[in-house]
Scaffold this motif. Structure first.
Motif, short mmCIF file in Angstrom:
data_model
loop_
_atom_site.label_atom_id
_atom_site.label_comp_id
_atom_site.label_asym_id
_atom_site.label_seq_id
_atom_site.Cartn_x
_atom_site.Cartn_y
_atom_site.Cartn_z
N VAL A 71 0.88 -1.17 0.00
CA VAL A 71 0.00 0.00 0.00
C VAL A 71 0.91 1.21 0.00
O VAL A 71 1.66 1.44 0.94
N SER A 72 0.86 1.95 -1.09
CA SER A 72 1.90 2.96 -1.28
C SER A 72 1.75 4.18 -0.38
O SER A 72 2.71 4.69 0.16
N LYS A 73 0.50 4.62 -0.15
CA LYS A 73 0.35 5.92 0.51
C LYS A 73 0.28 5.85 2.03
O LYS A 73 0.60 6.80 2.71
N PHE A 74 -0.18 4.73 2.57
CA PHE A 74 -0.38 4.67 4.00
C PHE A 74 0.39 3.50 4.60
O PHE A 74 0.43 2.43 4.02
N ALA A 75 0.95 3.74 5.76
CA ALA A 75 1.61 2.65 6.47
C ALA A 75 0.52 1.92 7.26
O ALA A 75 -0.10 2.51 8.14
N LEU A 76 0.25 0.68 6.91
CA LEU A 76 -0.78 -0.07 7.62
C LEU A 76 -0.16 -0.87 8.74
O LEU A 76 0.91 -1.46 8.57
N ALA A 77 -0.84 -0.89 9.87
CA ALA A 77 -0.37 -1.73 10.97
C ALA A 77 -0.88 -3.15 10.73
O ALA A 77 -1.99 -3.33 10.22
N THR A 78 -0.08 -4.13 11.06
CA THR A 78 -0.55 -5.51 10.95
C THR A 78 -1.58 -5.76 12.04
O THR A 78 -1.38 -5.39 13.19
N GLY A 98 1.23 -3.80 24.63
CA GLY A 98 1.33 -2.67 23.71
C GLY A 98 1.43 -3.09 22.26
O GLY A 98 1.77 -2.29 21.39
N LYS A 99 1.12 -4.36 21.98
CA LYS A 99 1.29 -4.84 20.60
C LYS A 99 0.19 -4.34 19.69
O LYS A 99 0.43 -4.01 18.54
N SER A 100 -1.05 -4.31 20.20
CA SER A 100 -2.16 -3.81 19.39
C SER A 100 -3.37 -3.67 20.29
O SER A 100 -3.50 -4.41 21.27
#
Ligand code: ADP
Length: 136
Positions: A71-78, A98-100
């Motif tokens: 995903v080029s524009k946004f950094a997605l969290a797993t 603190g993982k998610s």
């Protein structure tokens, strides 16, 4: 007495499964990764009111993507995944590390498909205190 109530509530979390408190996937506000970010989308997101929005593969609403996808524009969290029978106590400990604060529940964690629902830390805390939390 308060201490006993708190400890009992925490121990009760051990007996509760992820599946029993999750928000079913049909009720989860998600977005396909190819959705164009325009005014309409921003309006939809504000209207939905959620701070975390799982992003799925276009055409596969139960097939969630993670930071391995380009995903080029946004950094997605797993989005971490676990089995439906994972205990709420284990989920709480995971969130505390603190993982998610959102976890995907799936019959096939590890694969990216087959999501059954999501759980957030708020669901677990509501279970703990036995009352619904009203978002301010
Ligand atoms: P928020 O921070 O967005 O208000 P919370 O983590 O406080 O969300 O969770 C509040 C409730 O909303 C919980 O029951 C949770 O499972 C549910 N929830 C969270 N995100 C979503 C979403 N994207 N779609 C549907 N329900 C959601």
């Amino acid at each position: 007495q308060d201490e006993v109530t708190i400890i009992t509530a925490v121990l009760d979390l051990r007996e509760k499964s992820a599946k029993s408190i999750m928000t079913p996937i049909e009720d989860v506000f998600t977005l396909p990764m190819d959705r164009v970010v325009d005014e309409q989308l921003i309006g939809d997101i504000i209207c939905a009111g959620y701070s975390r929005i799982p992003v799925h593969r276009p055409g596969f609403p139960h097939d969630f993507i993670d930071d391995c996808w380009p995903v080029s524009k946004f950094a997605l969290a797993t989005l971490p995944q676990t089995f439906p029978d994972t205990s709420c106590l284990d989920l709480m400990n995971y969130c505390q590390e603190g993982k998610s604060h959102m976890i995907l529940i799936s019959d096939h964690p590890g694969d990216k498909f087959g999501a059954l629902g999501v759980i957030t830390l708020e669901d677990i805390i509501e279970e703990l205190i036995g009352e619904e939390i009203i978002d301010e």
